[in-house]
Design a protein around this motif. Structure first.
Motif, PDB file in Angstrom:
ATOM      1  N   GLY A 148       0.845  -1.199   0.000  1.00  8.90           N
ATOM      2  CA  GLY A 148       0.000   0.000   0.000  1.00  8.90           C
ATOM      3  C   GLY A 148       0.876   1.243   0.000  1.00  8.90           C
ATOM      4  N   VAL A 149       0.517   2.219  -0.853  1.00  6.78           N
ATOM      5  CA  VAL A 149       1.282   3.459  -0.901  1.00  6.78           C
ATOM      6  C   VAL A 149       1.033   4.231   0.385  1.00  6.78           C
ATOM      7  N   LEU A 150       2.097   4.722   0.993  1.00  8.70           N
ATOM      8  CA  LEU A 150       1.995   5.369   2.318  1.00  8.70           C
ATOM      9  C   LEU A 150       1.851   6.877   2.181  1.00  8.70           C
ATOM     10  N   SER A 151       1.536   7.523   3.315  1.00  6.18           N
ATOM     11  CA  SER A 151       1.379   8.971   3.259  1.00  6.18           C
ATOM     12  C   SER A 151       2.426   9.719   4.078  1.00  6.18           C
ATOM     13  N   GLY A 152       2.921   9.160   5.166  1.00  6.54           N
ATOM     14  CA  GLY A 152       3.875   9.882   6.014  1.00  6.54           C
ATOM     15  C   GLY A 152       5.307   9.762   5.532  1.00  6.54           C
ATOM     16  N   GLU A 153       6.085  10.857   5.625  1.00  2.65           N
ATOM     17  CA  GLU A 153       7.490  10.839   5.208  1.00  2.65           C
ATOM     18  C   GLU A 153       8.273   9.783   5.974  1.00  2.65           C
ATOM     19  N   LYS A 154       8.002   9.675   7.292  1.00  4.86           N
ATOM     20  CA  LYS A 154       8.744   8.739   8.148  1.00  4.86           C
ATOM     21  C   LYS A 154       8.538   7.301   7.660  1.00  4.86           C
ATOM     22  N   GLN A 155       7.277   6.960   7.359  1.00  4.08           N
ATOM     23  CA  GLN A 155       6.971   5.599   6.903  1.00  4.08           C
ATOM     24  C   GLN A 155       7.679   5.300   5.578  1.00  4.08           C
ATOM     25  N   ARG A 156       7.696   6.307   4.691  1.00  2.87           N
ATOM     26  CA  ARG A 156       8.337   6.116   3.392  1.00  2.87           C
ATOM     27  C   ARG A 156       9.835   5.906   3.554  1.00  2.87           C
ATOM     28  N   ALA A 157      10.435   6.643   4.497  1.00  7.07           N
ATOM     29  CA  ALA A 157      11.882   6.541   4.717  1.00  7.07           C
ATOM     30  C   ALA A 157      12.260   5.140   5.177  1.00  7.07           C
ATOM     31  N   GLU A 158      11.304   4.445   5.801  1.00  9.00           N
ATOM     32  CA  GLU A 158      11.594   3.104   6.321  1.00  9.00           C
ATOM     33  C   GLU A 158      11.618   2.021   5.234  1.00  9.00           C
ATOM     34  N   ARG A 159      11.258   2.373   4.012  1.00  5.98           N
ATOM     35  CA  ARG A 159      11.205   1.359   2.950  1.00  5.98           C
ATOM     36  C   ARG A 159      12.593   0.795   2.628  1.00  5.98           C
ATOM     37  N   ALA A 160      13.625   1.620   2.668  1.00  6.19           N
ATOM     38  CA  ALA A 160      15.019   1.193   2.456  1.00  6.19           C
ATOM     39  C   ALA A 160      15.320   0.730   1.023  1.00  6.19           C
ATOM     40  N   TYR A 161      14.398   0.955   0.110  1.00  6.39           N
ATOM     41  CA  TYR A 161      14.675   0.657  -1.307  1.00  6.39           C
ATOM     42  C   TYR A 161      13.907   1.653  -2.174  1.00  6.39           C
ATOM     43  N   ASP A 162      14.235   1.701  -3.437  1.00  4.44           N
ATOM     44  CA  ASP A 162      13.638   2.665  -4.368  1.00  4.44           C
ATOM     45  C   ASP A 162      12.243   2.189  -4.800  1.00  4.44           C
ATOM     46  N   PHE A 163      11.228   2.548  -4.007  1.00  2.47           N
ATOM     47  CA  PHE A 163       9.852   2.092  -4.253  1.00  2.47           C
ATOM     48  C   PHE A 163       9.345   2.565  -5.619  1.00  2.47           C
ATOM     49  N   ILE A 164       9.589   3.836  -5.941  1.00  2.34           N
ATOM     50  CA  ILE A 164       9.114   4.386  -7.223  1.00  2.34           C
ATOM     51  C   ILE A 164       9.815   3.683  -8.387  1.00  2.34           C
ATOM     52  N   GLY A 165      11.122   3.423  -8.219  1.00  6.18           N
ATOM     53  CA  GLY A 165      11.889   2.736  -9.264  1.00  6.18           C
ATOM     54  C   GLY A 165      11.366   1.331  -9.529  1.00  6.18           C
ATOM     55  N   VAL A 166      11.054   0.608  -8.442  1.00  6.63           N
ATOM     56  CA  VAL A 166      10.521  -0.758  -8.573  1.00  6.63           C
ATOM     57  C   VAL A 166       9.152  -0.714  -9.258  1.00  6.63           C
ATOM     58  N   THR A 167       8.325   0.236  -8.835  1.00  4.44           N
ATOM     59  CA  THR A 167       6.993   0.389  -9.440  1.00  4.44           C
ATOM     60  C   THR A 167       7.109   0.644 -10.944  1.00  4.44           C
ATOM     61  N   SER A 168       8.047   1.538 -11.323  1.00  2.43           N
ATOM     62  CA  SER A 168       8.255   1.843 -12.752  1.00  2.43           C
ATOM     63  C   SER A 168       8.701   0.604 -13.508  1.00  2.43           C
ATOM     64  N   TRP A 169       9.573  -0.203 -12.872  1.00  2.68           N
ATOM     65  CA  TRP A 169      10.075  -1.426 -13.527  1.00  2.68           C
ATOM     66  C   TRP A 169       8.904  -2.371 -13.820  1.00  2.68           C
ATOM     67  N   PHE A 170       8.054  -2.596 -12.805  1.00  2.00           N
ATOM     68  CA  PHE A 170       6.895  -3.485 -13.004  1.00  2.00           C
ATOM     69  C   PHE A 170       5.917  -2.892 -14.022  1.00  2.00           C
ATOM     70  N   ALA A 171       5.740  -1.554 -13.989  1.00  2.00           N
ATOM     71  CA  ALA A 171       4.813  -0.903 -14.922  1.00  2.00           C
ATOM     72  C   ALA A 171       5.253  -1.122 -16.366  1.00  2.00           C
ATOM     73  N   SER A 172       6.576  -1.043 -16.610  1.00  2.00           N
ATOM     74  CA  SER A 172       7.072  -1.212 -17.980  1.00  2.00           C
ATOM     75  C   SER A 172       6.884  -2.645 -18.464  1.00  2.00           C
ATOM     76  N   LYS A 173       6.868  -3.611 -17.536  1.00  3.06           N
ATOM     77  CA  LYS A 173       6.713  -5.027 -17.911  1.00  3.06           C
ATOM     78  C   LYS A 173       5.236  -5.441 -17.948  1.00  3.06           C
ATOM     79  N   SER A 174       4.362  -4.611 -17.396  1.00  2.00           N
ATOM     80  CA  SER A 174       2.947  -4.996 -17.262  1.00  2.00           C
ATOM     81  C   SER A 174       2.138  -4.701 -18.519  1.00  2.00           C
ATOM     82  N   ASP A 175       1.043  -5.436 -18.653  1.00  2.02           N
ATOM     83  CA  ASP A 175       0.127  -5.225 -19.783  1.00  2.02           C
ATOM     84  C   ASP A 175      -1.075  -4.390 -19.364  1.00  2.02           C
ATOM     85  N   LEU A 176      -1.359  -4.394 -18.063  1.00  3.27           N
ATOM     86  CA  LEU A 176      -2.470  -3.610 -17.525  1.00  3.27           C
ATOM     87  C   LEU A 176      -2.073  -3.140 -16.131  1.00  3.27           C
TER      88      LEU A 176
END
Length: 398
Positions: A148-176
Motif C-alpha cells: 500500500g502506498v503510504l502517506s507519512g514521510e517517516k513511513q516512506r523513509a523506512e522502505r530502504a529501497y527505491d519504491f518508485i523505481g521498482v513500481t516503474s520497472w513493473f509498470a514497464s513489464k505490465s500489460d495492464l
C-alpha cells in the motif's frame, strides 16, 4: 540462460523476435553497454513471460482482496487487514502446487522474467516474493500485488529501497495497470502522486477501479466519482481519464441495503466489463511485446550514438581526465549535438541526470567508436524484418 533459436523454429512472432534480438539488436546493446546504462539484456523468459497485471493503490483499497476475488480463493502469502498489511511486492503466478518463493531465489531463476530486479538490491529482494498456485486464470495472466502506498514521510523513509523505481520497472513489464481507490480515502497522497507520475508513457495500460463502492449510497457515489475524476485529471495530466470501473471486488455479496436493485445490476455489469478487459489481455500481449521491442531498439540506437559521440570527443593523448569531466558537466549540450547530427527526436533521449550519474563510473576513452553496420542492421530490422515477420504470421496470437 542463453537464447538459442534455430531458423526452423520460428513458428510465431515471439520466436521471430527472439531471433532478431539475438542476431541484430543484442550485438548493438553489448557493444555500447546498453545493459549497464538502461536495461539488462533480454533472456528467453522476457519474451515468453505471461501478461502481467499490476495493482497499485494506497493501503486498504483492497488490492489483495481484488486478486482473491478474481481467483475465488486466497493465494500463498496473502495478508489482508485495515492497516498496511502487504509490505512486499507479491507476484501471483501459475504453478503446479501452492507455495511461496523468496525474492532472492525468484530473481536468479532463468525461467522467470525478474532478473532485472536484482538492480534494486537485497533490501528490495527481501520485500519481494512469488506465489505459485494452480488456477485457470493464472495460466494466462500473472498478477502483481504491491505494498500500500503510504502517506507519512517517516513511513516512506523506512522502505530502504527505491519504491518508485521498482513500481516503474513493473509498470514497464505490465500489460495492464489497475489503480485502486476506496470511496472513503480519495485524497491522493504525495507518494501516490509520485507513483502515478512515474507511470508516464504507460497511459494506455492504466485502468481505475473505485472499489468498495457498495459502502455508499447513489448520491454519494456520484459525488465521489466526480471528485476522483477531478483529482486524477490533475495528477495524470491527460484531458481524459482512462476507464473507471465502479464495484465491490471482494468475497462478500454486494450490500443491497445501500445499493438497491439498480446498483446491484450496475455493479455486476461493471465487474463483467473488467473481467472481459482482463480476458482480452492475452490477445493483446503479442502486440505489446512487439511495441516494447521496437521502443527498445530505438532506445538502443540512440544509446549507441551517444556513447560513440562521447568517445569521439576524447583527446588521443593528453588531458583525458579533464576532457571526460568536461563532457559529463556539459552532457545536455552533447545530447543536443547528437540529436541534431542524426536527426533524432529529443523526447527519445534518456534522462540527463541519471545518465551523468552512471557515466561518471566509466572511462569514456574505453568506449567503442560508431559502427555503422550495426546501426544499419537494427534499421533493417525495424524497416523490413519486423513488418515481414508480422506479415508471415497474420494471426500472432495462435
Amino acid at each position: 540462460m542463453s537464447l538459442k533459436v534455430p531458423a526452423s523454429s520460428v513458428t510465431s512472432v515471439i520466436d521471430g523476435l527472439k531471433r532478431l534480438y539475438l542476431q541484430k539488436l543484442k550485438p548493438l546493446e553489448v557493444t555500447y553497454g546498453y545493459n549497464s546504462f538502461v536495461s539488462p539484456l533480454l533472456t528467453n523468459s522476457d519474451f515468453d513471460a505471461k501478461p502481467m497485471v499490476l495493482l497499485l493503490g494506497q493501503y486498504s483499497t483492497g488490492k489483495t482482496t481484488f486478486i482473491k476475488h478474481m481467483l475465488n480463493s486466497s493465494y500463498p502469502g496473502a495478508h489482508i487487514g485495515p492497516e498496511p498489511t502487504t509490505d512486499r511486492f507479491v507476484v501471483v503466478m501459475s504453478g503446479p502446487d501452492e507455495r511461496s518463493i523468496p525474492g532472492n531465489t525468484v530473481a536468479v531463476q532463468a525461467d522467470m522474467p525478474f532478473g532485472g530486479l536484482t538492480n534494486f538490491g537485497t533490501a528490495f529482494l527481501s520485500k519481494f516474493e512469488c506465489s505459485h498456485m494452480p488456477h485457470p486464470l493464472l495460466e494466462n495472466i500473472t498478477f502483481v500485488d504491491s505494498p500500500g502506498v503510504l502517506s507519512g514521510e517517516k513511513q516512506r523513509a523506512e522502505r530502504a529501497y527505491d519504491f518508485i523505481g521498482v513500481t516503474s520497472w513493473f509498470a514497464s513489464k505490465s500489460d495492464l495497470i489497475l489503480l485502486l481507490f476506496d470511496p472513503h480515502k480519495l485524497d491522493i497522497s504525495d507518494e501516490f502522486k509520485r507513483v502515478i507520475s512515474s507511470l508516464k508513457g504507460h497511459d494506455d495500460k492504466i485502468r481505475v477501479v473505485l472499489n468498495k463502492a457498495d459502502r455508499v449510497d447513489t448520491q454519494q457515489l456520484m459525488r465521489i466519482y466526480g471528485a476522483l475524476m477531478w483529482s486524477l485529471g490533475k495528477v495524470l495530466n491527460t484531458p481524459e481519464v482512462n476507464r473507471v470501473y465502479i464495484g465491490s471486488f471482494n468475497d462478500k455479496p454486494i450490500n443491497d441495503d445501500i445499493r438497491g436493485p439498480i446498483g446491484k445490476e450496475l455493479f455486476e455489469k461493471e465487474q463483467e466489463d473488467l473481467l472481459s478487459d482482463l480476458k482480452d489481455i492475452p490477445k493483446k500481449a503479442c502486440d505489446r511485446k512487439i511495441n516494447e521491442f521496437v521502443k527498445r531498439a530505438r532506445a538502443a540506437k540512440i544509446h549507441a550514438y551517444i556513447i560513440s559521440h562521447l568517445k569521439k570527443k576524447m583527446p588521443a593523448m593528453m588531458g583525458k581526465a579533464k576532457a571526460q569531466q568536461k563532457l559529463i558537466d556539459n552532457l545536455e549540450d552533447e545530447f543536443v549535438k547528437v540529436q541534431k547530427e542524426f536527426h533524432l527526436p529529443p523526447g527519445d533521449f534518456p534522462n540527463v541526470d541519471q545518465f551523468k550519474e552512471i557515466l561518471s563510473g566509466y572511462n569514456i576513452d574505453k568506449f567503442e567508436k560508431l559502427k555503422p553496420k550495426m546501426i544499419q542492421a537494427v534499421d533493417d530490422m525495424l524497416a523490413h524484418d519486423i513488418p515481414m515477420l508480422l506479415k508471415a504470421f497474420r494471426n500472432p496470437y495462435g
